[in-house]
Design an enzyme around this catalytic site. Structure first.
Site, short mmCIF file in Angstrom:
data_model
loop_
_atom_site.label_atom_id
_atom_site.label_comp_id
_atom_site.label_asym_id
_atom_site.label_seq_id
_atom_site.Cartn_x
_atom_site.Cartn_y
_atom_site.Cartn_z
N LEU A 148 2.03 -15.14 -11.33
CA LEU A 148 3.22 -15.72 -9.57
C LEU A 148 2.28 -14.74 -8.77
O LEU A 148 2.23 -15.45 -7.22
CB LEU A 148 4.89 -15.96 -9.37
CG LEU A 148 5.30 -16.04 -8.48
CD1 LEU A 148 4.58 -17.15 -8.03
CD2 LEU A 148 6.91 -15.72 -8.26
N LYS A 149 2.55 -13.39 -9.01
CA LYS A 149 1.71 -12.40 -7.78
C LYS A 149 0.14 -13.16 -7.79
O LYS A 149 -0.76 -12.93 -6.55
CB LYS A 149 1.99 -11.04 -8.54
CG LYS A 149 0.77 -10.06 -7.40
CD LYS A 149 0.21 -9.13 -8.76
CE LYS A 149 -0.30 -7.83 -8.09
NZ LYS A 149 0.16 -7.24 -6.65
N LYS A 196 15.19 -2.86 1.86
CA LYS A 196 15.90 -2.80 0.34
C LYS A 196 16.70 -3.97 -0.10
O LYS A 196 18.76 -3.11 0.38
CB LYS A 196 15.68 -0.99 0.50
CG LYS A 196 14.93 -0.56 -0.28
CD LYS A 196 15.01 0.69 -0.63
CE LYS A 196 13.47 1.26 -0.52
NZ LYS A 196 13.18 1.32 -1.11
N ARG A 248 4.65 -8.02 -4.80
CA ARG A 248 4.71 -6.88 -4.78
C ARG A 248 4.99 -6.37 -6.05
O ARG A 248 6.25 -6.24 -5.90
CB ARG A 248 4.59 -5.95 -3.21
CG ARG A 248 3.35 -5.43 -2.34
CD ARG A 248 2.22 -4.98 -3.01
NE ARG A 248 2.97 -3.51 -2.63
CZ ARG A 248 1.85 -3.08 -1.52
NH1 ARG A 248 1.27 -3.85 -0.85
NH2 ARG A 248 1.70 -1.83 -1.64
N CYS A 249 4.17 -5.47 -6.53
CA CYS A 249 5.43 -4.82 -8.16
C CYS A 249 5.27 -3.47 -8.20
O CYS A 249 4.09 -3.07 -7.54
CB CYS A 249 5.04 -5.72 -9.08
SG CYS A 249 5.08 -7.05 -9.30
N GLU A 285 17.37 6.66 -0.07
CA GLU A 285 17.27 5.50 -1.36
C GLU A 285 18.11 6.06 -2.18
O GLU A 285 19.14 4.98 -2.80
CB GLU A 285 15.87 5.31 -1.88
CG GLU A 285 14.36 5.01 -1.10
CD GLU A 285 13.82 4.78 -1.26
OE1 GLU A 285 13.15 4.52 -3.11
OE2 GLU A 285 12.53 4.72 -0.80
N HIS A 297 1.65 3.49 9.93
CA HIS A 297 1.03 2.21 9.05
C HIS A 297 0.77 1.04 9.67
O HIS A 297 0.72 -0.37 9.32
CB HIS A 297 2.57 1.76 9.16
CG HIS A 297 3.60 2.64 8.57
ND1 HIS A 297 4.76 3.83 9.07
CD2 HIS A 297 3.93 3.31 7.49
CE1 HIS A 297 5.28 4.71 8.62
NE2 HIS A 297 4.89 3.90 7.35
N CYS A 353 3.42 9.83 8.68
CA CYS A 353 3.20 9.77 7.53
C CYS A 353 1.77 10.34 6.50
O CYS A 353 1.18 10.27 7.02
CB CYS A 353 3.65 8.60 6.82
SG CYS A 353 4.36 8.80 4.93
N1 GLN Z 1 2.52 13.97 0.39
C1 GLN Z 1 2.76 12.45 0.61
C2 GLN Z 1 1.04 11.69 1.66
O1 GLN Z 1 0.86 12.12 2.62
C3 GLN Z 1 4.03 12.17 1.42
C4 GLN Z 1 3.85 10.63 1.06
C5 GLN Z 1 5.11 10.29 1.46
O2 GLN Z 1 5.77 9.93 2.29
N2 GLN Z 1 5.30 8.83 1.30
O3 GLN Z 1 0.81 10.77 1.15
ZN ZN Z 2 6.16 9.91 4.92
#
Ligand code: GLN
Ligand code: ZN
Length: 760
Positions: A19-20, A110, A519-520, A609, A698, A730
């Site tokens: 399916l993916k 989620k 996505r899997c 989580e 992101h 991030c």
């Molecule tokens: N140290 C990880 C990175 O920079 C942290 C990733 C994350 O927070 N999901 O990729």
């Molecule tokens: Zn992060």
């Protein structure tokens, strides 16, 4: 014989992720939509046949989905956000899920405490809801044509509303009056399909701590739905926890059956007495729908016998604990796996056989088993026994050490540590750093892949990684970032990298589980006692440190994140497994500091989580989760600075827990909220240093100097400069260099401007 066994739902992505593949090919315009529907039909047929051949009595339809079954429910109710209302059919469906050129996708989040993500319905009072029963009806007929009479799966109205958001503000439950008649309509249509039809209505929201207001809806909703037609039998299913409050109410409605999870909802046993006094059938969830371990059949029979003490046998139906959508498809593709380990596992297809075997054994007795079942039962006993005794699993040295491990926190109080650290490390206020990873280029991905396959030598591999590290360092120095990272080129995944080096960890070849849409993920699994045969990161980090005079941060993934992103063994409490990981990590921390690394970051991206669904269990989780984070860094000397990173922004409910983790510095994901979400840190008088992400990684967008300057000033309105670090929100591994370079340059530039202004 009457029908005795049951599956809540089946995976849909396909055993080879068919399916993916077809979805992604359609999205990139490489095939027409008719190819998608063709593959979907083939998959449905195959999945039904798997269940039928295994001897499953209650097979579902409408558990299939091209993207997500909550999204399907929005379509079923015609709950289409305004911005998509000019579209139709598959264009509409995928635009809602993924956005299009003009409009952003609907939000995704989620599904309870799983890693499955659903599309959050957007509702409003002024929208007109009406029934679109096409998918539900078609799927039933599709199965019927193949000679399979299915139960029809629906997402319940109360859960649907609970998970929705109102775009016009207000309570989603206010819309029940608009939605419920559509469900009734749907049931009227369903009633026409056959003489007798079973409808499974999922209400997992019943396992949360619901307000009385919500509980008060249950009786009238299910009185109504169960009375729509005499030829429909309704089963309400809940999973992942107990649903005792709701069960009490449901027994007084005319529904036909109730599905309870006896693996993750121990307290459901308390409801047996009231179920006994009702007419309800009990769909007993006893085969794990969200883990990969072989069912210990003798143990399950014992559990069923406990149930049978209260509920007469003829009212019991054996079931998976939840939909099997949370497990991988079939073990048959695990050709490289160690035979002994493989023999402990069971994916969706294998679970079908477990359920039928359990039901034969429970209802007919051992003496009446056919020959094959007898053989299967013996094999199952052997596998369970091997799991109880195998040296691959049980490591006394690890168990002893972990049991006696009593260094629960590091030396020194934060206020003393930070003075020493600041002195030694000499970083300025608003110190700049990044979260760890730099762009994962096609070249480094390829090098890792080829190295794994044995196609390139260790020397070549190392050289490539080191060249990349050199480049990362050169860029960071050139850019003027103060605390450096090595860029994590050697890691394809922050959990897998450590799992591969820890004893007790296993990996699958084809253990894909749907995460969202196409996505899997392929989570590694913890099967045995965890230990660290040798250092895991020291060579890379010390190499990186040797190439710069600046401070190089060491990078580790924390125990809770490692746990929450793996399938975890079910023969030990999670808290114990987590402590084992923490102890192993504490050795790594010690090795890093002894190798001259002065700052170590322990990422806890998945800390949140792991939170339990029920409030009364939160404290217990927090206690051991914090304990184990602290154990993992307990070896750090006073002068070693410990950072942690969390990919969240909402800290309001957990701020004290975060504080108790006692990290010297925490970097968090608040870039999208200005300084709103930071305020809680001030409110509670949070003492440790904080690096609130100043831009959102992101998105491919490059933030301007001006924008980041403003963002830093906003942060300064909340926390003083000597408590703030400046970093992206991030890791940068999903970005391209052409975005990362200008973004970080702008970040450093912005810091300079702000520092200048502050010093004038
Ligand atoms: N140290 C990880 C990175 O920079 C942290 C990733 C994350 O927070 N999901 O990729
Ligand atoms: Zn992060």
């Amino acid at each position: 014989m009457s029908k005795k066994n049951y599956i809540i739902g089946f995976p849909r992505i396909g055993e080879q992720r068919e399916l993916k593949k077809v979805l992604e090919s359609f999205w990139s315009k490489q095939c027409p939509f008719s190819d998608v529907t063709k593959v979907a039909s083939q998959l449905k047929e195959k999945h039904w046949n798997y269940q039928k051949d295994a001897g499953i009595d209650y097979i579902s339809s409408n558990d299939f989905s091209l993207y997500d079954n909550i999204l399907d429910t929005s379509i079923m109710l015609n709950a289409i956000p305004k911005r998509f209302q000019n579209l139709k059919d598959e264009e509409l469906y995928f635009a809602m899920a993924r956005g299009n050129e003009k409009n952003v996708a609907m939000e995704m989040t989620k599904w309870f405490n799983t890693n499955y993500h659903y599309i959050v319905p957007e509702l409003s009072l002024e929208d007109n809801y009406k029934l679109n029963s096409q998918k539900t009806i078609n799927e039933y007929n599709e199965a019927k044509k193949l000679g399979i009479k299915t139960k029809i799966n629906l997402i319940g109205p109360i859960t649907f509303l609970a998970l929705s958001k109102r775009v016009d503000r207000g309570d989603t439950y206010e819309l029940l009056g608009k939605i419920l008649p559509i469900y009734e309509d749907l049931l009227r249509n369903i009633a026409k399909l056959d003489d007798e039809i079973l409808v499974q209505i999922d209400e997992p929201i019943f396992v949360k701590d619901n307000e009385l207001k919500v509980l008060s809806l249950i009786k009238s909703v299910y009185d109504k739905l169960a009375n729509v037609s005499a030829n429909i039998k309704i089963i309400v299913t809940t999973y992942f926890e107990h649903s005792n409050e709701a069960t009490k109410i449901l027994v007084n409605t005319p529904i036909w059956g109730i599905g309870l999870d006896f693996l993750y909802g121990d307290e459901n046993f308390k409801s047996l007495e009231i179920i006994k006094n009702s007419k309800l059938k009990l769909i007993a969830g006893v085969v794990d729908g969200r883990n990969i371990w072989k069912n210990d059949i003798e143990k399950t029979i014992t559990l069923l016998k406990v149930i049978e003490k209260t509920i007469p046998k003829e009212k019991i139906i054996i079931s998976s604990s939840s939909s099997l959508v949370h497990t991988p498809f079939s073990l048959k593709y695990e050709v490289n796996m160690d035979k002994e380990i493989k023999n402990w596992l069971s994916y969706a297809v294998e679970k079908l056989d477990e359920i039928t075997l359990i039901s034969k054994l429970f209802f007919n007795g051992k003496e009446n088993l056919d020959k094959n079942s007898k053989i299967a039962l013996e094999a199952n006993k052997k596998a369970s026994k091997s799991r109880k005794t195998s040296a691959l699993i049980h490591d006394n040295a690890v168990q002893d050490r972990v049991k006696n491990f009593e260094k629960f926190s590091r030396d020194g109080k934060y206020k003393d540590r930070i003075k020493i650290q600041k002195n030694l490390l000499g970083y300025q206020d608003l110190a700049t750093t990044t979260i760890g990873s730099f762009p994962q280029t096609p070249e480094i991905r390829k090098a890792r892949r080829e190295f794994k396959k044995g196609n390139i030598s260790n020397e070549i591999y190392e050289r490539e990684m080191k060249d990349y590290i050199d480049d990362c360092i050169a860029f960071q120095e050139d850019c003027g970032i103060e605390i450096l990272v090595h860029g994590e080129p050697e890691r394809n995944d922050m959990v897998e990298y450590f799992g591969e080096q820890l004893k007790g960890y296993g990996f699958s070849q084809n253990g894909w589980v749907q995460s969202y849409g196409s996505r899997c993920v392929k989570p590694p699994f913890i099967y045995g006692d965890i230990s660290r045969p040798k250092p895991m990161t020291i060579d890379w980090i010390t190499y990186a440190q040797s190439k710069t005079k600046k401070i190089m941060k060491g990078m580790l993934t924390g125990p809770i994140t490692i746990l929450n992103w793996s399938f975890v063994r079910d023969d030990k409490p999670r808290s114990e497994v987590s402590k084992q990981i923490a102890v192993a990590l504490s050795d790594e921390v010690d090795d890093l500091q002894n190798a001259g690394i002065k700052i170590i970051q322990v990422d806890e991206a998945a800390f949140k989580e792991g939170y339990p669904l029920r409030n009364d269990k939160i404290k217990i989780y927090e206690n051991w989760a914090v304990r184990d984070f602290k154990i993992s860094v307990s070896s750090a000397r006073i002068e070693t600075q410990i950072h942690t990173h969390m990919c969240y922004s909402e800290f309001n409910d957990i701020i004290e827990t975060i504080e108790n983790m006692d990290a010297d510095v925490i970097s968090i994901e608040t870039a999208r909220s200005g300084n709103e979400l930071l305020k809680i840190f001030k409110q509670v008088g949070y003492k440790q240093e904080v690096g609130p992400g100043v831009y959102d990684i992101h998105s491919p967008r490059v933030p301007s100097v001006d924008e980041i300057t403003k963002q830093i000033k906003l942060l300064l309105e909340v926390l003083p400069k000597n408590q703030l670090w400046i970093n992206p929100d991030c890791g940068l591994k999903t970005r391209k260099w052409k975005e990362v370079k200008p973004s970080l340059k702008n970040m450093v530039e912005a810091v300079k401007i702000v520092r200048n202004e502050l010093s004038n």
